[in-house]
Design a protein around this motif. Sequence first.
Motif, PDB file in Angstrom:
ATOM      1  N   TYR A  54      -7.786   1.977   2.199  1.00 16.77           N
ATOM      2  CA  TYR A  54      -7.578   1.304   1.054  1.00 16.77           C
ATOM      3  C   TYR A  54      -6.725   0.044   1.254  1.00 16.77           C
ATOM      4  CZ  TYR A  54      -6.964   0.411  -4.070  1.00 16.77           C
ATOM      5  OH  TYR A  54      -6.888  -0.157  -5.302  1.00 16.77           O
ATOM      6  N   LEU A  55      -5.751   0.045   2.068  1.00 16.01           N
ATOM      7  CA  LEU A  55      -4.750  -1.055   2.188  1.00 16.01           C
ATOM      8  C   LEU A  55      -5.577  -2.161   3.186  1.00 16.01           C
ATOM      9  CD1 LEU A  55      -1.466   0.279   3.254  1.00 16.01           C
ATOM     10  CD2 LEU A  55      -2.028  -0.772   1.144  1.00 16.01           C
ATOM     11  N   LYS A  56      -6.541  -1.877   4.028  1.00  8.69           N
ATOM     12  CA  LYS A  56      -7.628  -2.732   4.770  1.00  8.69           C
ATOM     13  C   LYS A  56      -8.278  -3.412   3.825  1.00  8.69           C
ATOM     14  CE  LYS A  56      -7.617  -0.188   9.113  1.00  8.69           C
ATOM     15  NZ  LYS A  56      -8.466   0.585   9.866  1.00  8.69           N
ATOM     16  N   ALA A  57      -8.794  -2.749   2.862  1.00  4.08           N
ATOM     17  CA  ALA A  57      -9.842  -3.394   1.950  1.00  4.08           C
ATOM     18  C   ALA A  57      -9.302  -3.991   0.947  1.00  4.08           C
ATOM     19  CB  ALA A  57     -10.758  -2.195   1.418  1.00  4.08           C
ATOM     20  N   HIS A  58      -8.158  -3.887   0.652  1.00  2.08           N
ATOM     21  CA  HIS A  58      -7.369  -4.427  -0.516  1.00  2.08           C
ATOM     22  C   HIS A  58      -5.984  -5.284   0.040  1.00  2.08           C
ATOM     23  CE1 HIS A  58      -9.646  -1.401  -2.427  1.00  2.08           C
ATOM     24  NE2 HIS A  58      -9.624  -2.141  -3.382  1.00  2.08           N
ATOM     25  N   PRO A  59      -6.306  -6.340   0.808  1.00  2.00           N
ATOM     26  CA  PRO A  59      -5.089  -7.024   1.717  1.00  2.00           C
ATOM     27  C   PRO A  59      -4.435  -7.822   0.645  1.00  2.00           C
ATOM     28  CG  PRO A  59      -7.033  -8.149   2.066  1.00  2.00           C
ATOM     29  CD  PRO A  59      -7.647  -6.932   1.265  1.00  2.00           C
ATOM     30  N   THR A  60      -4.578  -7.963  -0.466  1.00  2.00           N
ATOM     31  CA  THR A  60      -3.995  -8.936  -1.566  1.00  2.00           C
ATOM     32  C   THR A  60      -2.832  -8.043  -2.308  1.00  2.00           C
ATOM     33  OG1 THR A  60      -5.596  -8.784  -3.323  1.00  2.00           O
ATOM     34  CG2 THR A  60      -5.813 -10.634  -1.670  1.00  2.00           C
ATOM     35  N   LEU A  61      -2.865  -6.745  -2.021  1.00  2.00           N
ATOM     36  CA  LEU A  61      -1.900  -5.701  -2.966  1.00  2.00           C
ATOM     37  C   LEU A  61      -0.529  -6.530  -2.816  1.00  2.00           C
ATOM     38  CD1 LEU A  61      -2.957  -2.245  -2.188  1.00  2.00           C
ATOM     39  CD2 LEU A  61      -3.473  -3.502  -4.447  1.00  2.00           C
TER      40      LEU A  61
END
Length: 198
Positions: A54-61
């Motif tokens: 999830y962190l890889k797919a959502h780098p803008t968190l």
Amino acid sequence: MNAKARVARLVDSYLTEVSRDRNLSLTKFQVLAEALPDSARTSDDGLYRALDSYLKAHPTLSEHERKRLCRVMDCQKLSIDACMHAAQNERLPLRVVVQVLFSEQVKISNALANTTLKEGVGVESHQYQPPVLTNWKTLLEGTPQSFQEGWTAAKKDINTLKFELETIKTKYLELQNDMDNLQKQFDKLMLKQKHTSP
């Protein structure tokens, strides 16, 4: 594997798949991950894989969102391999890396001490004293200013912990190997005794 554990594995596999969807909101991911009771997961490795995906797919968190996401995982339920990966994972918040390192160091130290004391192996690992992260309290509870002040020293401590974990893992594997060899020798002896006894 009991029914709960099988369901947990299935949910974690599903989470890993859907985590790659850029439209999946953080809240939905959390709700799915927390749908199971804590007792269902004997290990959080599958959940960690999903979380990392999830962190890889959502780098803008944001940092706050990444911390919120990581709350679904119990660091104490990670295997040694997952902990070693997490300790070097730059996508994770520093707080989580520190928690992972602490929990793994405690687990490995306890395992080594218990193995040494139970088996009577001639290694003095039960006398091992883990290094202390001097700035862990600052890192986990402090203000942004105190966080910055403690960062340099804490980084050194984290690197020390990583080195210690590698050393302990190597010692643990050596002990495991010694134990296996002793067991084989014992089995041979018992078999020999069986054949020679009237």
